[in-house]
Scaffold this active site. Structure first.
Site, PDB file in Angstrom:
ATOM      1  N   GLU A 133       0.821  -1.210   0.000  1.00 36.25           N
ATOM      2  CA  GLU A 133       0.000   0.000   0.000  1.00 36.25           C
ATOM      3  C   GLU A 133       0.859   1.267   0.000  1.00 36.25           C
ATOM      4  OE1 GLU A 133      -0.295  -2.595   1.967  1.00 36.25           O
ATOM      5  OE2 GLU A 133      -2.374  -3.213   2.150  1.00 36.25           O
ATOM      6  N   ARG A 143      10.484   0.604  -4.138  1.00 38.53           N
ATOM      7  CA  ARG A 143      10.725  -0.607  -4.915  1.00 38.53           C
ATOM      8  C   ARG A 143      10.751  -1.845  -4.049  1.00 38.53           C
ATOM      9  NH1 ARG A 143      12.613  -0.942 -10.043  1.00 38.53           N
ATOM     10  NH2 ARG A 143      12.450   1.059 -11.112  1.00 38.53           N
ATOM     11  N   CYS A 147      28.206  -6.816 -13.306  1.00 40.54           N
ATOM     12  CA  CYS A 147      27.934  -5.383 -13.197  1.00 40.54           C
ATOM     13  C   CYS A 147      27.511  -5.057 -11.773  1.00 40.54           C
ATOM     14  CB  CYS A 147      26.837  -4.988 -14.175  1.00 40.54           C
ATOM     15  SG  CYS A 147      25.332  -5.932 -13.976  1.00 40.54           S
ATOM     16  N   HIS A 180      22.350   3.057 -18.215  1.00 45.81           N
ATOM     17  CA  HIS A 180      21.312   3.526 -17.295  1.00 45.81           C
ATOM     18  C   HIS A 180      20.658   4.808 -17.762  1.00 45.81           C
ATOM     19  CE1 HIS A 180      23.929   0.892 -14.947  1.00 45.81           C
ATOM     20  NE2 HIS A 180      22.799   0.514 -14.394  1.00 45.81           N
TER      21      HIS A 180
HETATM   22  N1  GLN Z   1      21.737 -10.714 -19.864  1.00 45.41           N
HETATM   23  C1  GLN Z   1      21.120  -9.795 -18.953  1.00 45.41           C
HETATM   24  C2  GLN Z   1      20.559  -8.619 -19.721  1.00 45.41           C
HETATM   25  O1  GLN Z   1      21.123  -8.274 -20.724  1.00 45.41           O
HETATM   26  C3  GLN Z   1      22.104  -9.297 -17.933  1.00 45.41           C
HETATM   27  C4  GLN Z   1      21.463  -8.401 -16.924  1.00 45.41           C
HETATM   28  C5  GLN Z   1      22.351  -8.005 -15.769  1.00 45.41           C
HETATM   29  O2  GLN Z   1      23.536  -8.122 -15.823  1.00 45.41           O
HETATM   30  N2  GLN Z   1      21.796  -7.520 -14.737  1.00 45.41           N
HETATM   31  O3  GLN Z   1      19.587  -8.015 -19.309  1.00 45.41           O
HETATM   32 ZN    ZN Z   2      24.714  -6.262 -16.146  1.00 43.36          ZN
END
Ligand code: GLN
Ligand code: ZN
EC number: 2.1.1.14
Length: 758
Positions: A17, A517, A645, A696
């Site tokens: 909520e 989130r 990453c 991003h």
């Molecule tokens: N193979 C995934 C993608 O391209 C890798 C995502 C990630 O590293 N978080 O979305």
């Molecule tokens: Zn990634």
């Protein structure tokens, strides 16, 4: 009497909520007062549940509109000066701007709260940070709880952990030196809480469970001496997420009224505190997992403590229940589909009932709650003997893995020659990380399919159309190693979890990740089996559309483990290996289908690192083995990629090299290739593709920017071993920017190729 208390409760509500209210507020659909009212109602419900479970103190001051460490920045006046806000008169909108950024200022950075999947906002300390007490947020919650007739125990994170979690900004200095200025502010805040008439204030110092430098450890003595003498309330010092046994002498010497330790995560530390002469609060119900407790086993632990500590024994969840989903009883679908599993689970509301039973048993004897104890024993027995989770063939297969199963047939130098001879790639081969834009159409098709509004055939056709589009676009862009785009995947872990046996999914098992989130991790409850190929037909179809090489795409075993709720009846390392072995079948099936470049993503490998360095090696050992096992038996000329990453990897480079992937693609652009220098210094042996632009942002990098990064990479990586790719997958991007971004990447690569050929 045995005191039952809590460190914190989920803030988001049983059905998220708070999240929905926040988002509506941000979109301007409801007024500030509406949001405040919704939050207030949620707090009241939370307290009612706690009181109904017979808690002696309800958790107060744990509620937050975004993050409790952001609240602490406001309460201590330590909000980043760059925003130009007055922490004493901060509006709710300004509060959200700190968390989410505004037109001129980027948001406060987020990072993982210890080894959980919760993210806190990292305090930005400056040499001249001026602290100022503003306890209003906490005081209001105490008043609210008291007005409703609840016995309130506020909890806030302590000064050393607060400083520890922050970062120095601006000139070089040591944030530890701010302690002297910060401590009087804490005294002021805590006294403001004490003035509201609370018996106890809980101060959380989870930093004690990590490797703290000597200087920091030594400070505990003085800090807690000061707080105890200057604050007019009894203080309970709480630790969690790991053992603090090595600090037992220090902790026992502190003049606080009591100590909380996490006996779920580190049961072995109990012996170090057995002679403690004040309140000992034991966290005995797991605040971070979803498994029902075996109450009689828990009582076996706490009854002797009760005999020893008498009224000085307190009981609690191991840590804040913030990390636990809210209420199992709404999972009617799971109950219908997997009645066995349903019996083995316990969410937040069930956990506090478990504590109620334990409290009653301690006060009135086990017979007073015999039925509950028997039911929990029956569930434990059922789980221990269930054929659904214990599948002998899985254990047998793991036990009988041939020696060296986790090693490739030949060393990298030989493999890469065989791979290059059929791959025929140019210098600086270009590729992507796997996903392409997950458009609204894709998501709508999936939703319709799940609801039954779209037939299997129509869904397949829709996905195939997407794959074809992705292939054609990559051909137009002239990328070298193509991907199918992952349109069929909702989420990189859920997708595989749904196709593997031993996994289950909840409908409401949400846990806050950050701010509004939440994530809904899969539940790994049984031995893992892959009943049939999971990705082969998609990759095969994609390959059929093009003469270029198609890269298969799998999520690695460590990442699947890390982003799930994991069964607690066998070691995590075993679960991880089970997943790895299941994935290895997929790798071989892909290979058989002619997909001979296969990427196994492990973005979460670093997240799994234990809090204490001393435990790193053991983890990296089994995590690495699991990764390698997931391609066990593949041919030398099959090229295994991995991708990482989200984290800094400098301190685990040897372990990354030990994965022995033929190619690693890794996020580097945001740090201006800094990471790559570390790879070079370490002499990383295999092929590497540093990300050349940040995915991003929709912003299209200029050719000059990408060229700058690539030239930097060429300085430290031999050109024969360098790949070119974005930082990560493209699924959150739109198509227009994606084409433009990749175009820049390919153009720059071609230009450098010509230059290198001369
Ligand atoms: N193979 C995934 C993608 O391209 C890798 C995502 C990630 O590293 N978080 O979305
Ligand atoms: Zn990634």
């Amino acid at each position: 009497m045995t005191t039952f208390h809590l460190s914190g409760f989920p803030r988001v509500g049983a059905k998220r909520e708070l999240k929905f209210a926040q988002e509506r507020y941000w979109r301007g659909e409801i007024a500030e007062q509406d949001l405040l009212d919704i939050a207030k109602a949620l707090r009241e419900i939370n307290w009612k549940h706690q009181a109904a479970a017979n808690a002696d103190y309800v958790a107060v001051a744990d509620f937050t509109f975004y993050d409790h460490i952001l609240d602490l920045q406001v309460a201590t006046g330590a909000i980043p000066a760059r925003f130009g806000f007055d922490s004493q008169h901060l509006t709710l909108d300004q509060y959200f701007q700190l968390a989410r950024g505004n037109k001129t200022q980027f948001a406060i950075e987020m990072t993982k709260w210890f080894d959980t999947n919760y993210h806190y906002l990292v305090p930005e300390f400056q040499v001249d940070t001026q602290f100022k007490a503003n306890p209003a947020h906490y005081v209001q919650q105490i008043r609210e709880a008291k007005a409703l007739g609840f016995n309130a125990k506020p909890t806030i994170v302590g000064p050393l952990t607060f400083l520890w979690l922050g970062k120095e900004k601006g000139s070089a200095f040591n944030r530890f030196d701010l302690l002297n200025k910060l401590l009087p502010i804490y005294v002021e805040i805590l006294n403001a809480l004490a003035k509201e008439g609370v018996d106890y204030i809980q101060i959380d110092e989870p930093a004690l469970a990590v490797d703290l430098p000597e200087q920091w450890l030594a400070a505990y003595k003085e800090v807690y001496a000061t707080l105890t003498t200057q604050v007019n309330a009894k203080l309970l010092l709480a630790t969690y997420f790991g053992s603090v046994a090595e600090h037992a002498d220090l902790l026992k010497s502190l003049p606080v009224a009591g100590l909380h330790i996490d006996v779920v995560r580190a049961p072995e530390q109990l012996s170090a505190f057995i002679d403690y002469d004040k309140i000992l609060s034991v966290g005995i119900i797991d605040g971070r997992n979803i498994w029902r407790a075996n109450l009689s086993q828990v009582l076996d632990i706490v009854e002797p403590l009760k005999a020893k500590f008498a009224d000085r024994l307190w009981i609690a969840p191991s840590c804040s229940l913030l990390h636990s989903p809210y209420d199992l009883s709404v999972e009617t679908q799971l109950q219908a589909n997997k009645p066995e599993l349903y019996h083995w689970l316990s969410f937040c509301l069930q956990k506090i009932q478990e504590l109620r039973v334990i409290k009653t048993a301690l006060e009135q004897g086990r017979q007073a709650v015999q039925a509950e104890i028997d039911a929990s024993q029956a569930a434990a027995d059922e789980r221990a003997n269930s054929k659904e989770i214990h599948r002998p063939e899985v254990a047998t297969r793991l036990e009988n893995l041939p020696k060296g199963a986790d090693q490739r047939k030949s060393p990298f130098e030989e493999r890469i020659k065989l791979q290059n001879s059929w791959l025929n790639l140019p210098l600086l081969p270009t590729t992507s990380i796997g996903s392409f834009p997950q458009t609204k159409e894709i998501r709508l098709a999936r939703a319709a399919f799940k609801k039954g509004d779209l037939s299997v055939a129509d869904y397949e056709a829709a996905m195939k159309k997407e794959i074809e589009l992705v292939v054609r676009e990559q051909e137009k862009l002239d990328l070298d190693v193509l991907v199918h785009g992952e349109a069929e995947r909702n989420d990189m872990v859920e997708y595989f979890g749904e196709l593997l046996e031993g996994f289950a999914f909840t409908k409401f098992g949400w846990v806050q990740s950050y701010g509004s989130r939440c994530v809904k991790p899969p539940v790994i409850y049984g031995d893992v089996v892959r009943p049939e190929p999971m990705t082969v037909r998609w990759s095969q179809y994609a390959q059929s559309l093009t003469k270029k090489v198609m890269k298969g795409m799998l999520t690695g075993p460590v990442t699947i483990l890390q982003w799930s709720f994991v069964r607690n009846d066998i070691p995590r390392s075993t679960v991880c290996k089970q997943i790895a072995v299941a994935l290895s079948d997929e790798v071989l099936d892909l290979e058989k289908a002619g997909i001979k470049v296969i990427q196994i993503d492990e973005p979460a490998i670093r997240e799994g690192l234990p809090l204490k360095r001393a435990d790193w090696d053991a983890y990296l050992q089994w995590a690495g083995e699991a990764f390698r096992l997931s391609s066990m038996g593949c041919q030398d000329d099959t090229q295994i990629h991995t991708h990482m990453c989200y984290s800094e990897f400098n301190d685990i480079l040897p372990a990354i090299a030990a994965l022995d992937a033929d190619v690693i693609t890794i996020e580097t652009s945001r740090s201006d290739m800094e990471l790559l220098t570390a790879f070079a210094d370490f002499k990383y042996p295999n092929d590497i593709g540093p990300g050349v632009y940040d995915i991003h942002s929709p912003r299209v990098p200029t050719e000059a920017e990408v060229e700058h990064l690539l030239r930097k990479a060429l300085q430290v990586v031999p050109k024969e071993r360098l790949w070119v790719n974005p930082d990560c997958g493209l699924k959150t991007r739109g198509w227009t920017e994606t084409i433009e971004q990749l175009n820049v990447m390919v153009n720059v690569t071609k230009k450098l190729r010509t230059e290198l050929a001369q």
